[in-house]
Design a protein around this motif. Structure first.
Motif, mmCIF file in Angstrom:
data_model
loop_
_atom_site.group_PDB
_atom_site.id
_atom_site.type_symbol
_atom_site.label_atom_id
_atom_site.label_comp_id
_atom_site.label_asym_id
_atom_site.label_seq_id
_atom_site.Cartn_x
_atom_site.Cartn_y
_atom_site.Cartn_z
ATOM 1 N N UNK A 87 14.538 85.959 38.552
ATOM 2 C CA UNK A 87 14.210 85.171 38.316
ATOM 3 C C UNK A 87 13.617 85.110 37.213
ATOM 4 N N UNK A 88 11.978 84.178 39.012
ATOM 5 C CA UNK A 88 10.815 84.812 38.661
ATOM 6 C C UNK A 88 10.565 84.739 36.968
ATOM 7 N N UNK A 89 10.058 86.368 37.229
ATOM 8 C CA UNK A 89 9.448 87.271 36.437
ATOM 9 C C UNK A 89 10.103 86.428 34.645
ATOM 10 N N UNK A 90 11.595 86.565 34.930
ATOM 11 C CA UNK A 90 12.199 86.275 33.558
ATOM 12 C C UNK A 90 11.732 84.947 33.296
ATOM 13 N N UNK A 91 11.664 83.576 33.700
ATOM 14 C CA UNK A 91 11.454 82.149 33.628
ATOM 15 C C UNK A 91 9.954 82.639 33.268
ATOM 16 N N UNK A 92 9.484 82.629 33.641
ATOM 17 C CA UNK A 92 7.574 82.975 33.444
ATOM 18 C C UNK A 92 7.346 83.666 32.655
ATOM 19 N N UNK A 93 8.231 84.835 32.432
ATOM 20 C CA UNK A 93 7.651 85.141 30.557
ATOM 21 C C UNK A 93 8.611 84.674 29.459
ATOM 22 N N UNK A 94 9.685 83.926 29.578
ATOM 23 C CA UNK A 94 10.319 83.220 28.516
ATOM 24 C C UNK A 94 9.242 81.980 28.275
ATOM 25 N N UNK A 95 8.972 81.566 29.770
ATOM 26 C CA UNK A 95 7.785 80.628 29.250
ATOM 27 C C UNK A 95 6.664 80.369 27.886
ATOM 28 N N UNK A 96 5.903 81.791 28.558
ATOM 29 C CA UNK A 96 4.553 82.555 27.765
ATOM 30 C C UNK A 96 4.915 82.490 27.123
ATOM 31 N N UNK A 97 6.283 83.065 26.155
ATOM 32 C CA UNK A 97 6.526 83.171 24.912
ATOM 33 C C UNK A 97 6.537 81.980 24.424
ATOM 34 N N UNK A 98 6.540 80.620 24.772
ATOM 35 C CA UNK A 98 6.457 79.478 24.011
ATOM 36 C C UNK A 98 7.869 78.616 24.455
ATOM 37 N N UNK A 99 8.794 78.930 25.179
ATOM 38 C CA UNK A 99 10.049 78.241 24.786
ATOM 39 C C UNK A 99 9.756 76.902 26.438
ATOM 40 N N UNK A 100 11.257 76.259 26.724
ATOM 41 C CA UNK A 100 10.917 75.003 27.777
ATOM 42 C C UNK A 100 12.184 75.488 28.642
ATOM 43 N N UNK A 101 11.511 76.103 29.678
ATOM 44 C CA UNK A 101 11.465 76.828 30.494
ATOM 45 C C UNK A 101 12.263 75.703 32.016
ATOM 46 N N UNK A 102 13.455 75.697 32.585
ATOM 47 C CA UNK A 102 13.650 74.830 34.053
ATOM 48 C C UNK A 102 14.463 75.753 34.659
ATOM 49 N N UNK A 103 14.033 75.249 35.799
ATOM 50 C CA UNK A 103 14.305 75.627 37.163
ATOM 51 C C UNK A 103 15.507 74.835 37.751
ATOM 52 N N UNK A 104 16.331 75.402 38.108
ATOM 53 C CA UNK A 104 17.402 74.116 39.192
ATOM 54 C C UNK A 104 17.864 75.307 40.591
ATOM 55 N N UNK A 105 17.315 74.283 41.467
ATOM 56 C CA UNK A 105 17.437 75.636 42.684
ATOM 57 C C UNK A 105 17.507 74.599 44.055
ATOM 58 N N UNK A 106 17.061 75.925 45.047
ATOM 59 C CA UNK A 106 17.554 74.790 46.576
ATOM 60 C C UNK A 106 16.818 74.273 46.423
ATOM 61 N N UNK A 107 15.844 73.371 47.590
ATOM 62 C CA UNK A 107 14.592 72.871 48.729
ATOM 63 C C UNK A 107 14.892 73.560 49.589
ATOM 64 N N UNK A 108 15.646 74.403 49.818
ATOM 65 C CA UNK A 108 15.839 75.928 51.403
ATOM 66 C C UNK A 108 14.453 75.468 52.250
ATOM 67 N N UNK A 109 13.403 75.005 51.995
ATOM 68 C CA UNK A 109 12.134 74.540 53.161
ATOM 69 C C UNK A 109 11.756 73.308 52.703
ATOM 70 N N UNK A 110 11.988 72.274 53.465
ATOM 71 C CA UNK A 110 12.018 71.164 53.855
ATOM 72 C C UNK A 110 10.446 70.279 52.953
ATOM 73 N N UNK A 111 9.378 71.233 53.375
ATOM 74 C CA UNK A 111 8.286 71.341 52.664
ATOM 75 C C UNK A 111 7.841 71.436 51.147
ATOM 76 N N UNK A 112 8.716 72.338 50.786
ATOM 77 C CA UNK A 112 8.121 72.672 49.190
ATOM 78 C C UNK A 112 8.337 71.239 48.815
#
Length: 386
Positions: free
Chosen positions: A21-46
């Motif tokens: 997912x990370x590689x997919x998202x970053x490659x799409x962003x590099x192509x100029x798309x507006x990419x957002x990821x919705x996920x968990x704050x599995x570590x509360x320090x994040x």
């Protein structure tokens, strides 16, 4: 194009799914798309929101965990807002929240793509069984509402009890795989740092210490391998200390590993640069996975790109890289004898790496190639959606 990618775990958590997912998202962003990821704050320090490599990451606080899943009460509300701002929604399955995401996206009239990674096999226990049942139900709801379902291979899809039901929606897209370039001096530094003797036969495994990875069968294979190659050493790269949901498995197999002495070496989590150096010193990379929670095994293609042959189990999807390249052996699952024999055969082979095959692998599995395939799929769905 505004793309929302939804999954339970994202970086810095590391698994095949999150790396994909990370590689997919970053490659799409590099192509100029507006990419957002919705996920968990599995570590509360994040941080709750941050931007990395052009990708906006939204993390939701976790109320409690249910086996490997997480409960995030804020998910429907945050998802509704982000879906409203997006053109297309891409859910990575398995995911407990997938049903809610897909339904909300359909209410808003947004196309939904499900990227299905693997089947669910839950450990024993009533809580785990309930969690698994809930996740499977959520995945089915998401797939039914999806306009397209993506997987790495048709081989796995046709043999998956889950994906076979949605084969008419299937789009095959390779997983995004990239390996750092490393110099001979960096390889030497890696060897020195981890005190690895390159004169020994190095049997590499890259994974989490998890029950589905079949580590015990490699453990059982080591004595037979040692008979053929006395100095052979298994070097295990990946998290082996605190894998979520795998505490009992670790307690069961660690005493057996300790009996192998220096024939087994744990390195823990390494950098991407160090992992590339690791592949370069491997005489063989092993993927002894035992069930359909492993649907491909990106690590084997990483090894092949670095010139390492692979011994993989005969699982749908997992067997495809060796089949298509001829770089290694396929062995039966849960068979330590066959695994040992396969490793011995590969170690004794004089086959030379075909550089044309390596070049083709780099191109076919590059994040840019994968992102273009997703871009085309999203565009076709948006066009069909008006």
């Amino acid at each position: 194009m505004r793309i929302l990618i939804v999954l339970t775990y994202y970086k810095p958590y590391k698994s095949g799914l999150t790396i994909y997912a990370q590689r997919q998202a970053e490659a799409l962003a590099k192509m100029g798309h507006d990419v957002s990821v919705l996920t968990s704050q599995f570590d509360p320090d994040l941080p709750e929101v941050e931007i990395e490599e052009g990708v906006t990451i939204h993390r939701l606080s976790v109320l409690f965990r249910l086996s490997k899943g997480v409960i995030m009460p804020q998910m429907p509300f945050k998802a509704w807002r982000l879906i409203s701002q997006s053109d297309v929604v891409n859910c990575h399955l398995p995911q407990a929240d997938a049903a809610v995401i897909a339904v909300l996206a359909k209410i808003k009239g947004k196309p939904v793509v499900s990227t299905y990674h693997c089947d669910i096999k839950m450990p024993k226990g009533i809580i785990n069984k309930l969690a698994g049942w809930g996740a499977k139900l959520a995945n089915h709801v998401c797939a039914r509402f999806s306009d397209a379902v993506v997987h790495n291979t048709r081989d796995f899809a046709e043999n998956s009890e889950f994906l076979a039901k949605y084969i008419n929606k299937l789009t095959v897209i390779n997983p995004p795989i990239v390996v750092d370039q490393v110099s001979s001096s960096e390889i030497d530094q890696f060897l020195q740092k981890y005190e690895i003797d390159p004169s020994r036969k190095i049997i590499g495994m890259v994974a989490r210490l998890a029950s589905e990875k079949g580590v015990e069968y490699l453990i059982e294979a080591v004595p037979k391998i040692s008979q053929a190659y006395e100095g052979a050493q298994v070097v295990f790269v990946g998290n082996f200390q605190d894998v979520v949901g795998e505490g009992a498995y670790k307690e069961r197999i660690m005493p057996i590993i300790h009996q192998l002495g220096d024939r087994w070496k744990f390195l823990g989590v390494v950098t991407e640069n160090e992992k590339a150096a690791f592949y370069k010193i491997c005489d063989v990379v092993v993927l002894p996975s035992i069930n359909s929670t492993e649907s491909f095994g990106m690590v084997q293609v990483e090894g092949m790109i670095c010139g390492a042959p692979v011994v993989a189990t005969d699982l749908p999807g997992v067997r495809q890289p060796v089949r298509s390249t001829g770089m290694g052996k396929i062995v039966p699952i849960k068979d330590s004898q066959a695994l040992a024999e396969g490793i011995i055969q590969v170690l004794g082979s004089s086959d030379v790496v075909d550089q044309a095959t390596v070049t083709s692998l780099k191109e076919d599995y590059s994040p840019e190639t994968v992102a273009r395939a997703y871009e085309s799929l999203y565009a076709n769905l948006l066009e069909g959606n008006g």
